[in-house]
Design a protein around this motif. Structure first.
Motif, PDB file in Angstrom:
ATOM      1  N   LEU A 339       0.828  -1.205   0.000  1.00  0.00           N
ATOM      2  CA  LEU A 339       0.000   0.000   0.000  1.00  0.00           C
ATOM      3  C   LEU A 339       0.869   1.264   0.000  1.00  0.00           C
ATOM      4  CD1 LEU A 339      -2.757  -1.102   2.543  1.00  0.00           C
ATOM      5  CD2 LEU A 339      -3.068  -0.731   0.093  1.00  0.00           C
ATOM      6  N   LYS A 340       1.926   1.249   0.809  1.00  0.00           N
ATOM      7  CA  LYS A 340       2.827   2.405   0.869  1.00  0.00           C
ATOM      8  C   LYS A 340       3.527   2.624  -0.477  1.00  0.00           C
ATOM      9  CE  LYS A 340       3.546   2.209   5.849  1.00  0.00           C
ATOM     10  NZ  LYS A 340       4.429   1.746   6.958  1.00  0.00           N
ATOM     11  N   ALA A 341       3.881   1.514  -1.153  1.00  0.00           N
ATOM     12  CA  ALA A 341       4.521   1.627  -2.475  1.00  0.00           C
ATOM     13  C   ALA A 341       3.555   2.252  -3.483  1.00  0.00           C
ATOM     14  CB  ALA A 341       4.973   0.256  -2.962  1.00  0.00           C
ATOM     15  N   GLN A 342       2.281   1.868  -3.430  1.00  0.00           N
ATOM     16  CA  GLN A 342       1.290   2.423  -4.351  1.00  0.00           C
ATOM     17  C   GLN A 342       1.057   3.905  -4.085  1.00  0.00           C
ATOM     18  OE1 GLN A 342       0.069   0.826  -7.051  1.00  0.00           O
ATOM     19  NE2 GLN A 342       1.443  -0.825  -6.401  1.00  0.00           N
ATOM     20  N   VAL A 343       0.997   4.263  -2.784  1.00  0.00           N
ATOM     21  CA  VAL A 343       0.823   5.675  -2.430  1.00  0.00           C
ATOM     22  C   VAL A 343       2.019   6.489  -2.922  1.00  0.00           C
ATOM     23  CG1 VAL A 343       0.623   7.321  -0.516  1.00  0.00           C
ATOM     24  CG2 VAL A 343      -0.665   5.181  -0.456  1.00  0.00           C
ATOM     25  N   MET A 347       2.033   9.645  -5.498  1.00  0.00           N
ATOM     26  CA  MET A 347       2.713  10.901  -5.190  1.00  0.00           C
ATOM     27  C   MET A 347       3.646  11.306  -6.332  1.00  0.00           C
ATOM     28  SD  MET A 347       5.012  11.839  -1.867  1.00  0.00           S
ATOM     29  CE  MET A 347       5.661  13.500  -1.609  1.00  0.00           C
ATOM     30  N   LYS A 348       4.372  10.337  -6.890  1.00  0.00           N
ATOM     31  CA  LYS A 348       5.282  10.632  -7.998  1.00  0.00           C
ATOM     32  C   LYS A 348       4.502  11.169  -9.195  1.00  0.00           C
ATOM     33  CE  LYS A 348       8.753   8.680 -11.084  1.00  0.00           C
ATOM     34  NZ  LYS A 348       9.461   7.474 -11.558  1.00  0.00           N
ATOM     35  N   GLN A 349       3.354  10.522  -9.510  1.00  0.00           N
ATOM     36  CA  GLN A 349       2.536  10.968 -10.631  1.00  0.00           C
ATOM     37  C   GLN A 349       2.025  12.391 -10.416  1.00  0.00           C
ATOM     38  OE1 GLN A 349      -0.518   8.003 -10.821  1.00  0.00           O
ATOM     39  NE2 GLN A 349       0.865   6.392 -11.544  1.00  0.00           N
ATOM     40  N   THR A 350       1.773  12.723  -9.148  1.00  0.00           N
ATOM     41  CA  THR A 350       1.243  14.043  -8.812  1.00  0.00           C
ATOM     42  C   THR A 350       2.324  15.120  -8.870  1.00  0.00           C
ATOM     43  OG1 THR A 350      -0.364  13.014  -7.323  1.00  0.00           O
ATOM     44  CG2 THR A 350       0.005  15.373  -7.049  1.00  0.00           C
ATOM     45  N   VAL A 351       3.503  14.786  -8.356  1.00  0.00           N
ATOM     46  CA  VAL A 351       4.563  15.784  -8.197  1.00  0.00           C
ATOM     47  C   VAL A 351       5.424  15.930  -9.442  1.00  0.00           C
ATOM     48  CG1 VAL A 351       6.610  16.406  -6.858  1.00  0.00           C
ATOM     49  CG2 VAL A 351       4.612  15.458  -5.698  1.00  0.00           C
TER      50      VAL A 351
END
Length: 415
Positions: A339-343, A347-351
């Motif tokens: 789950l942490k890896a997916q989050v 975040m990478k896609q957002t930033v």
């Protein structure tokens, strides 16, 4: 003064007078000190029990620990062995939470951040059976449930997976091991996998690895020749491959330096001949200062021994519910990391929206060290053109001199 028999019929003044009378009586009585009725903890008497020599196989995730080996001085993080020995002592399976008390031996130490899937220790633990009865397989299921007890105490990122109740004669976790099997996860992005595979293949065979390790003067090692039985790149998933490595023994940081070299070749920074040159200790008797690959992707995947009897949790009767509870713990940990890896990906896609627009000049770039960040450079300096470290002979001599000076200072302080 006459009073009714029951308090219900007393007047207010009568009740007050009675309370004063009782208080005066209590003050005249000697005070009795309260005694601590809590029972003292009875010290566990190890002399009433037998011991037996066992081998324990276990797995751990290394990034929360300061390496495998027990340390007598304080460390920033606990070590894996510290946790295991504390669990053994808590369960009264050994007298003290330190390796000197129980004929302790480990297969191979791992550094801070490095994980293991089939690490092995051997030691002497408390037993419910005499040495003669320990040899009977029919008693195995009646013996102390070592695996379940330890897993109930240990944190979920350290798991005992098997036990050998009757290791071979003269078994030693370190010296009885036939070979160690390492794996290193490598992200495919930005690498020529054909070059990576060809570079990995060059490690196979017997070579002097002094230029692929960190020299430790305290060990006074003079022979750096090690044999690699198997070295190749194997697939893992869509994003990762693995360096799959098997060898008799490994030097300090050897695998991580080996990975750093093939990554530099896979990136196109270095030529394949770099490996041959680093093996040529006549031409290059000491190691040039090049990057050390990241610790987290490295896994001591297996420690291989001659045929011996291992018992896993399912070999013990009435173990279903205990196993289910332990598997649930592990599944919870796995899902937590997933789950942490997916989050993180979200975040990478957002930033990071313009990663493809990052352009380095023809000279500048990043050296891949397996951590996703790398080491930035303005102008790449080939490994063999960099500054070289000391030879192992010089390091050993300097350490011996330091040790002599320390002994001399201790003698002078006593005098």
């Amino acid at each position: 003064m006459s009073t009714p028999k029951g308090y219900e019929g007393w007047s207010k003044q009568q009740l007050i007078d009675k309370l004063r009378e009782l208080e005066a009586t209590n003050e005249d009585e000697p005070k009795v000190e309260k005694t601590n009725t809590k029972k003292k903890t009875k010290k566990f008497d190890f002399s009433k029990y037998h011991t037996r020599f066992v081998a324990i196989r276990f797995a751990y995730l290394g990034w929360n620990y300061n390496g495998l080996a027990f340390q007598f001085e304080d460390t920033p993080l606990p070590t894996v062995e510290e946790q295991i020995l504390k669990a053994l002592a808590t369960a009264k399976l050994v007298k003290d939470a330190e390796p000197g008390c129980c004929d302790f031996s480990r297969c191979g130490r791992t550094d801070k951040g490095v994980s293991a899937m089939n690490q092995v220790i051997s030691l002497r633990v408390r037993s419910d059976f005499s040495p003669e009865d320990q040899q009977l397989q029919s008693n195995d299921d009646k013996e102390i449930p070592y695996i379940f007890i330890l897993n109930s105490i240990l944190p979920p990122d350290i798991r005992v997976t098997a036990i050998s109740l009757r290791p071979p004669p003269k078994f030693d976790a370190r010296f009885s091991c036939e070979y160690r099997h390492y794996r290193y996860l490598i992200a495919k992005e930005g690498l020529d996998l054909d070059l990576l595979q060809a570079a990995a293949a060059k490690y196979k065979g017997s070579h002097d690895f002094r230029n692929f390790c960190k020299i430790d003067g305290s060990k006074q090692i003079t022979n750096y020749r090690r044999e690699i039985y198997h070295s190749q790149i194997i697939p893992w998933d869509d994003e990762f491959v693995m360096l799959d490595l098997k060898g008799s023994a490994f030097l300090w940081h050897q695998v991580r330096y080996m990975v750093a070299v093939i990554l530099s070749i896979g990136q196109g920074h270095e030529q394949m001949s770099l490996i041959d040159n680093l093996f040529d200790v006549e031409k290059y008797p000491s190691k040039p200062n090049y990057e050390l690959a990241n610790d987290v992707p490295l896994i001591l995947y297996d420690c291989v021994y001659p045929e011996m009897e291992w018992l896993v949790p399912s070999d013990f009767k009435r173990s279903f519910f205990k196993n289910s509870r332990e598997y649930a713990k592990l599944n919870g940990q796995v899902l937590d990391y997933q789950l942490k890896a997916q989050v993180n990906k979200i975040m990478k896609q957002t930033v990071v929206k313009d990663e493809d627009k990052l352009v380095y000049s023809s000279d500048s770039g990043v050296i891949n060290v397996g951590d996703g960040r790398g080491r930035n450079f303005k102008t790449y300096v080939p490994v063999l053109e960099r500054e070289f470290g000391e030879t192992f002979e010089a390091v050993n001599e300097r350490h011996k001199d330091k040790r002599k000076r320390r002994k001399l200072e201790q003698v002078e302080s006593i005098e």
